[in-house]
Design an enzyme around this catalytic site. Structure first.
Site, PDB file in Angstrom:
ATOM      1  CB  CYS B 238      -1.143  -0.092   1.178  1.00 59.13           C
ATOM      2  SG  CYS B 238      -0.306  -0.112   2.848  1.00 59.13           S
ATOM      3  NE  ARG B 243      -3.742   2.546   2.525  1.00 66.15           N
ATOM      4  CZ  ARG B 243      -3.783   3.410   2.045  1.00 66.15           C
ATOM      5  NH1 ARG B 243      -4.865   3.800   1.110  1.00 66.15           N
ATOM      6  NH2 ARG B 243      -2.757   4.020   1.374  1.00 66.15           N
TER       7      ARG B 243
END
Lengths: 80, 283
Positions: B238, B243
């Site tokens: 990410c 994430r």
């Protein structure tokens, strides 16, 4: 020993809106006599701003004002 | 409905209510917004700060082994403690903490499905009080398990040799270079776009509206529909790696993919490299 003060988020509400060209999510609830509001961008799913107030409207207005500032600062690059 | 591959890695909010008083269970809140815990947290939960406690604060790296051991001990976590992680943004940094605890081979660590959002929405108990925690003793086992971590070389090989599926879990706007970071977060990179060959499967697509994970059938359709299949290694990335640790969790524990790694260098590494190839094709 002092007993723990327990709170609960009450009347949790969530909705989606469009703010200055961005899709946002707005969540608000009452906690311990104050209202809290959190704004996130839908695309990224990231929290953008938070606000508190004596009423839901006040908390949302504060959070949305901060969110507007953050979005205005976000640089958008042209496609190339 | 098919069960998750490793349902033991996930608890629901009702489980937490039933077990939060268990002396062998430690609840830990890990938020993107490091002030979140102070706005109210699950009674008995402690907080970890991802900016200072879940990283090396000198060089860019995960938390060093000695600091990890100290973090566990100060949190009252022994080797046999069941650790339940939860947080805001649908458990972004809770997953980041879980990924590091797996690198250091902690036996029983789980996510609370839905994270902080689900807990709030259900009107469950919160407190502002910080619990007093008795220090525990923690023993580190052998070498860190780096089979679940990808480095730059791995990402480069995946990009050029296509020997692993690269999954970019950022938003389409980040993937195409329209923006360099989610609004409100620092750009921290010189160029926008994505690693050549990566598929864009935003992390949020795995979540229901209440923050809980979608069903295994929905998850399988999502990833296999993009060509990310269990017979091939996968690397998720990410912007800074949190994430993608969420997606790593989904692929590894909910879908049971055997070889999944989190590239925590992510776009803040790749997007700052001199002469690194970049794609900006539309999604």
């Amino acid at each position: 020993m002092q007993s723990e003060r327990i709170l609960r988020a009450e009347d949790y509400r969530r909705r989606r809106e469009r703010l200055d060209g961005w899709d946002i999510g707005i969540a608000s609830y009452k906690l311990g006599g104050r209202y809290c509001c959190e704004v996130e961008t839908i695309g990224e799913g990231a929290r953008l701003a938070r606000g508190e107030g004596a009423t839901r409207d006040e908390a949302e207005a504060k959070a949305l004002n901060k969110a507007r500032e953050m979005l205005a600062r976000t640089r958008v690059y042209p496609a190339r | 409905m098919s069960p998750y591959a490793h349902p033991e890695l996930l608890v629901d909010t009702a489980w937490v209510v039933a077990h939060r008083g268990d002396p062998n269970v430690r609840l830990v809140e890990v938020d993107v917004d490091t002030d979140g815990y102070e706005q109210g947290h699950i009674p008995g939960a402690i907080a970890w700060n991802w900016t200072t406690q879940l990283c090396d604060t000198l060089q860019r790296d995960i938390v060093p082994p000695g600091d990890f051991r100290r973090l566990m001990e100060e949190a009252g976590i022994a080797n046999d403690t069941t650790v339940i992680l939860y947080g805001d943004n649908n458990n972004w940094f809770a997953a980041w903490a879980l990924w590091q605890m797996k690198i250091y081979d902690h036996g029983d660590v789980r996510l609370m499905n839905g994270g902080r959002r689900k807990w709030l929405e259900e009107g469950r108990e919160l407190t502002m009080d910080v619990p007093q925690i008795a220090r525990a003793s923690y023993t580190m086992h052998g070498e860190p398990d780096l089979s679940i971590r990808a480095f730059l070389d791995d990402a480069q090989a995946a990009s050029t040799q296509r020997n692993a599926a690269l999954v970019d879990v950022r938003s389409p706007d980040e993937f195409t270079g329209r923006i360099m970071a989610p609004p409100g977060l620092p750009e921290t990179c010189q160029r926008g776009g994505h690693v050549p060959g990566a598929r864009n499967i935003p992390w949020g697509k795995v979540c229901n509206e209440d923050g809980t994970f979608k069903s295994v059938d929905e998850l399988r359709a999502l990833y296999e529909g993009e060509g990310v299949t269990p017979d091939r290694p996968a690397i998720a990335y990410c912007r800074i790696g949190e994430r993608s640790s969420h997606t790593w969790f989904v692929l590894k524990y909910l879908l049971g993919y055997p070889d999944v790694r989190n590239y925590d260098g992510s776009w803040t590494e790749w997007g700052n490299l001199v002469r690194a190839p970049i794609e900006r094709a539309a999604v």
